[in-house]
Motif scaffolding. Structure first.
Motif, PDB file in Angstrom:
ATOM      1  N   GLU A 202     -59.715 -13.819 -11.010  1.00 51.12           N
ATOM      2  CA  GLU A 202     -60.321 -12.483 -10.975  1.00 51.12           C
ATOM      3  C   GLU A 202     -59.582 -11.466 -11.823  1.00 51.12           C
ATOM      4  OE1 GLU A 202     -58.337 -10.801  -6.855  1.00 51.12           O
ATOM      5  OE2 GLU A 202     -60.311 -11.705  -6.778  1.00 51.12           O
ATOM      6  N   THR A 203     -58.269 -11.641 -11.978  1.00 52.70           N
ATOM      7  CA  THR A 203     -57.494 -10.663 -12.766  1.00 52.70           C
ATOM      8  C   THR A 203     -57.424 -11.042 -14.239  1.00 52.70           C
ATOM      9  OG1 THR A 203     -55.434 -11.825 -12.229  1.00 52.70           O
ATOM     10  CG2 THR A 203     -56.077 -10.014 -10.774  1.00 52.70           C
ATOM     11  N   GLN A 204     -58.115 -12.103 -14.585  1.00 54.89           N
ATOM     12  CA  GLN A 204     -58.121 -12.540 -15.997  1.00 54.89           C
ATOM     13  C   GLN A 204     -58.925 -11.559 -16.848  1.00 54.89           C
ATOM     14  OE1 GLN A 204     -59.141 -16.715 -16.676  1.00 54.89           O
ATOM     15  NE2 GLN A 204     -60.327 -16.113 -18.456  1.00 54.89           N
ATOM     16  N   GLU A 205     -58.372 -11.197 -17.981  1.00 52.38           N
ATOM     17  CA  GLU A 205     -59.089 -10.317 -18.909  1.00 52.38           C
ATOM     18  C   GLU A 205     -60.243 -11.076 -19.557  1.00 52.38           C
ATOM     19  OE1 GLU A 205     -58.549  -7.090 -20.048  1.00 52.38           O
ATOM     20  OE2 GLU A 205     -56.947  -6.658 -18.626  1.00 52.38           O
ATOM     21  N   VAL A 206     -61.377 -10.410 -19.679  1.00 47.68           N
ATOM     22  CA  VAL A 206     -62.517 -11.007 -20.372  1.00 47.68           C
ATOM     23  C   VAL A 206     -62.208 -11.046 -21.868  1.00 47.68           C
ATOM     24  CG1 VAL A 206     -64.979 -10.773 -20.893  1.00 47.68           C
ATOM     25  CG2 VAL A 206     -64.109 -10.149 -18.619  1.00 47.68           C
ATOM     26  N   ALA A 207     -62.532 -12.149 -22.500  1.00 48.30           N
ATOM     27  CA  ALA A 207     -62.259 -12.309 -23.933  1.00 48.30           C
ATOM     28  C   ALA A 207     -62.963 -11.217 -24.736  1.00 48.30           C
ATOM     29  CB  ALA A 207     -62.706 -13.682 -24.404  1.00 48.30           C
ATOM     30  N   GLU A 208     -62.296 -10.726 -25.767  1.00 47.87           N
ATOM     31  CA  GLU A 208     -62.850  -9.650 -26.602  1.00 47.87           C
ATOM     32  C   GLU A 208     -64.226  -9.996 -27.130  1.00 47.87           C
ATOM     33  OE1 GLU A 208     -61.831  -6.693 -27.481  1.00 47.87           O
ATOM     34  OE2 GLU A 208     -59.750  -6.583 -26.774  1.00 47.87           O
ATOM     35  N   ALA A 209     -64.432 -11.256 -27.503  1.00 47.17           N
ATOM     36  CA  ALA A 209     -65.711 -11.668 -28.093  1.00 47.17           C
ATOM     37  C   ALA A 209     -66.873 -11.556 -27.109  1.00 47.17           C
ATOM     38  CB  ALA A 209     -65.593 -13.111 -28.603  1.00 47.17           C
ATOM     39  N   GLU A 210     -66.581 -11.608 -25.816  1.00 46.10           N
ATOM     40  CA  GLU A 210     -67.638 -11.554 -24.798  1.00 46.10           C
ATOM     41  C   GLU A 210     -67.941 -10.131 -24.333  1.00 46.10           C
ATOM     42  OE1 GLU A 210     -67.070 -14.261 -21.513  1.00 46.10           O
ATOM     43  OE2 GLU A 210     -65.724 -15.502 -22.725  1.00 46.10           O
ATOM     44  N   ARG A 211     -67.040  -9.214 -24.591  1.00 41.96           N
ATOM     45  CA  ARG A 211     -67.155  -7.887 -23.995  1.00 41.96           C
ATOM     46  C   ARG A 211     -68.364  -7.100 -24.500  1.00 41.96           C
ATOM     47  NH1 ARG A 211     -60.906  -5.577 -23.518  1.00 41.96           N
ATOM     48  NH2 ARG A 211     -60.031  -7.458 -22.544  1.00 41.96           N
ATOM     49  N   GLY A 212     -68.636  -7.190 -25.783  1.00 44.72           N
ATOM     50  CA  GLY A 212     -69.710  -6.397 -26.371  1.00 44.72           C
ATOM     51  C   GLY A 212     -71.053  -6.661 -25.713  1.00 44.72           C
ATOM     52  N   SER A 213     -71.399  -7.936 -25.548  1.00 47.44           N
ATOM     53  CA  SER A 213     -72.692  -8.273 -24.939  1.00 47.44           C
ATOM     54  C   SER A 213     -72.729  -7.857 -23.472  1.00 47.44           C
ATOM     55  CB  SER A 213     -72.955  -9.777 -25.075  1.00 47.44           C
ATOM     56  OG  SER A 213     -71.935 -10.517 -24.428  1.00 47.44           O
ATOM     57  N   MET A 214     -71.592  -7.980 -22.775  1.00 45.16           N
ATOM     58  CA  MET A 214     -71.541  -7.579 -21.374  1.00 45.16           C
ATOM     59  C   MET A 214     -71.755  -6.077 -21.237  1.00 45.16           C
ATOM     60  SD  MET A 214     -68.368  -9.978 -20.060  1.00 45.16           S
ATOM     61  CE  MET A 214     -68.602  -9.835 -18.300  1.00 45.16           C
ATOM     62  N   VAL A 215     -71.114  -5.318 -22.097  1.00 37.47           N
ATOM     63  CA  VAL A 215     -71.244  -3.859 -22.078  1.00 37.47           C
ATOM     64  C   VAL A 215     -72.699  -3.456 -22.308  1.00 37.47           C
ATOM     65  CG1 VAL A 215     -70.717  -1.761 -23.389  1.00 37.47           C
ATOM     66  CG2 VAL A 215     -68.866  -3.281 -22.674  1.00 37.47           C
ATOM     67  N   ARG A 216     -73.360  -4.113 -23.268  1.00 41.87           N
ATOM     68  CA  ARG A 216     -74.756  -3.774 -23.567  1.00 41.87           C
ATOM     69  C   ARG A 216     -75.667  -4.052 -22.371  1.00 41.87           C
ATOM     70  NH1 ARG A 216     -73.284  -5.863 -28.567  1.00 41.87           N
ATOM     71  NH2 ARG A 216     -74.096  -7.942 -28.069  1.00 41.87           N
ATOM     72  N   VAL A 217     -75.453  -5.184 -21.724  1.00 43.07           N
ATOM     73  CA  VAL A 217     -76.285  -5.548 -20.574  1.00 43.07           C
ATOM     74  C   VAL A 217     -76.092  -4.540 -19.439  1.00 43.07           C
ATOM     75  CG1 VAL A 217     -76.542  -7.253 -18.718  1.00 43.07           C
ATOM     76  CG2 VAL A 217     -76.426  -8.004 -21.100  1.00 43.07           C
ATOM     77  N   ILE A 218     -74.850  -4.184 -19.172  1.00 46.25           N
ATOM     78  CA  ILE A 218     -74.568  -3.230 -18.089  1.00 46.25           C
ATOM     79  C   ILE A 218     -75.136  -1.855 -18.415  1.00 46.25           C
ATOM     80  CG2 ILE A 218     -72.735  -2.038 -16.814  1.00 46.25           C
ATOM     81  CD1 ILE A 218     -71.009  -4.566 -17.212  1.00 46.25           C
ATOM     82  N   GLN A 219     -74.944  -1.410 -19.654  1.00 45.67           N
ATOM     83  CA  GLN A 219     -75.449  -0.096 -20.058  1.00 45.67           C
ATOM     84  C   GLN A 219     -76.967  -0.012 -19.913  1.00 45.67           C
ATOM     85  OE1 GLN A 219     -73.676   0.360 -24.010  1.00 45.67           O
ATOM     86  NE2 GLN A 219     -72.625   2.196 -23.285  1.00 45.67           N
ATOM     87  N   GLU A 220     -77.664  -1.055 -20.339  1.00 46.66           N
ATOM     88  CA  GLU A 220     -79.132  -1.059 -20.256  1.00 46.66           C
ATOM     89  C   GLU A 220     -79.598  -0.999 -18.802  1.00 46.66           C
ATOM     90  OE1 GLU A 220     -80.538  -4.470 -22.360  1.00 46.66           O
ATOM     91  OE2 GLU A 220     -79.853  -3.745 -24.323  1.00 46.66           O
ATOM     92  N   TYR A 221     -78.921  -1.744 -17.944  1.00 47.19           N
ATOM     93  CA  TYR A 221     -79.285  -1.771 -16.519  1.00 47.19           C
ATOM     94  C   TYR A 221     -79.027  -0.409 -15.882  1.00 47.19           C
ATOM     95  CZ  TYR A 221     -79.789  -4.054 -11.913  1.00 47.19           C
ATOM     96  OH  TYR A 221     -80.196  -4.445 -10.665  1.00 47.19           O
ATOM     97  N   MET A 222     -77.875   0.181 -16.174  1.00 52.44           N
ATOM     98  CA  MET A 222     -77.558   1.495 -15.628  1.00 52.44           C
ATOM     99  C   MET A 222     -78.555   2.539 -16.101  1.00 52.44           C
ATOM    100  SD  MET A 222     -73.374   1.580 -15.863  1.00 52.44           S
ATOM    101  CE  MET A 222     -73.217   3.183 -15.059  1.00 52.44           C
ATOM    102  N   SER A 223     -78.908   2.492 -17.369  1.00 45.24           N
ATOM    103  CA  SER A 223     -79.845   3.479 -17.924  1.00 45.24           C
ATOM    104  C   SER A 223     -81.216   3.356 -17.270  1.00 45.24           C
ATOM    105  CB  SER A 223     -79.981   3.288 -19.433  1.00 45.24           C
ATOM    106  OG  SER A 223     -78.752   3.543 -20.071  1.00 45.24           O
TER     107      SER A 223
END
Length: 256
Positions: A202-223
């Protein structure tokens, strides 16, 4: 472990004055996402002792004890009912909890059912959405982009989404997932993050390459949720009447 927790609760009231009424497990163990080293977050409420209740001086309305992995918080009855009257979502989670360690309340089944019927879904929505935004800020800053933070952000959003529909979000995470008919990116991401948590990553950092797509998915859902917020409800009058009557019943029983 229940017996040990019950013994700890009894120990609290050998030190602190008061009459224990109701105690449950909160947090990760309630949600069924606890790690092996998770604390026992025991929450509930008590009556002040008769000496305190009839005293002209005001006494502290919270008992807090931290002893190893035993994290205990108890509100006095008036504070607890005041929070319920305000529609405080945390206290409603306590009322709905299935992990109950101690219960000295009369007619509990009917009372808790009535309380749940008075639950304000708009309050519930804004509570879970606010929790999600708190964790979202950590992700957006990039300072703490861990699977644990991702999961807590998504659990908040999924719970808010269910509350927005006028449905009670389940407390255990597997049942919360089952409240959605189809799989979709946010739900898949939440399941994956939970799997990492269960693998003690759980405390593992998400790989940089995966972060962008995760951020987009979360942002769209929140919006999408921000543009379709629930109407605010008002059930205050009938809720206050019910709490007042039950408050009188309890004090009449324990202080006679």
């Amino acid at each position: 472990m229940n017996l040990l927790i019950q013994e700890q609760i009894a120990k609290v009231f050998t030190v602190h004055k008061g009459i224990p009424l109701f105690y449950i497990e909160s947090g990760s163990r309630l949600w069924n996402i606890a790690s092996p080293n998770s604390d026992y977050d025991v929450r509930g409420f008590h009556l002040q002792s008769q000496e305190q209740y009839y005293d002209f001086r005001k006494h502290r309305d919270v008992i807090e004890v931290m002893d190893g992995d035993f994290d205990f918080v108890s509100y006095d009855l008036d504070k607890m009912f005041g929070l319920l009257a305000q529609g405080n979502p945390n206290t409603y989670e306590w009322i709905r909890a299935h992990l109950i360690y101690f219960n000295a309340l009369p007619d509990w089944s009917s009372f808790s059912k009535e309380l749940t019927n008075h639950l304000n879904f708009s309050n519930l929505y804004y509570h879970y959405f606010s929790l999600a935004k708190t964790h979202w800020k950590l992700l957006a800053s990039g300072n703490k982009f861990t699977y644990k933070v991702v999961f807590y952000c998504l659990r908040g959003l999924l719970s808010a989404d269910i509350a927005r529909q006028g449905i009670l979000p389940e407390l255990t995470v597997e049942k919360l997932f089952d409240q959605f008919d189809t799989n979709f990116p946010v739900l898949s991401m939440a399941k994956e993050s939970l799997e990492r948590k269960q693998q003690e990553l759980e405390t593992q950092e998400v790989a940089e390459a995966e972060r962008g797509s995760m951020v987009r998915v979360i942002q769209e859902y929140m919006s999408s949720m921000e543009s379709n917020q629930p109407r605010r409800e008002d059930k205050a009058e009938s809720l206050e009447r019910m709490l007042r009557e039950y408050n009188f019943q309890l004090k009449n029983q324990f202080y006679r």
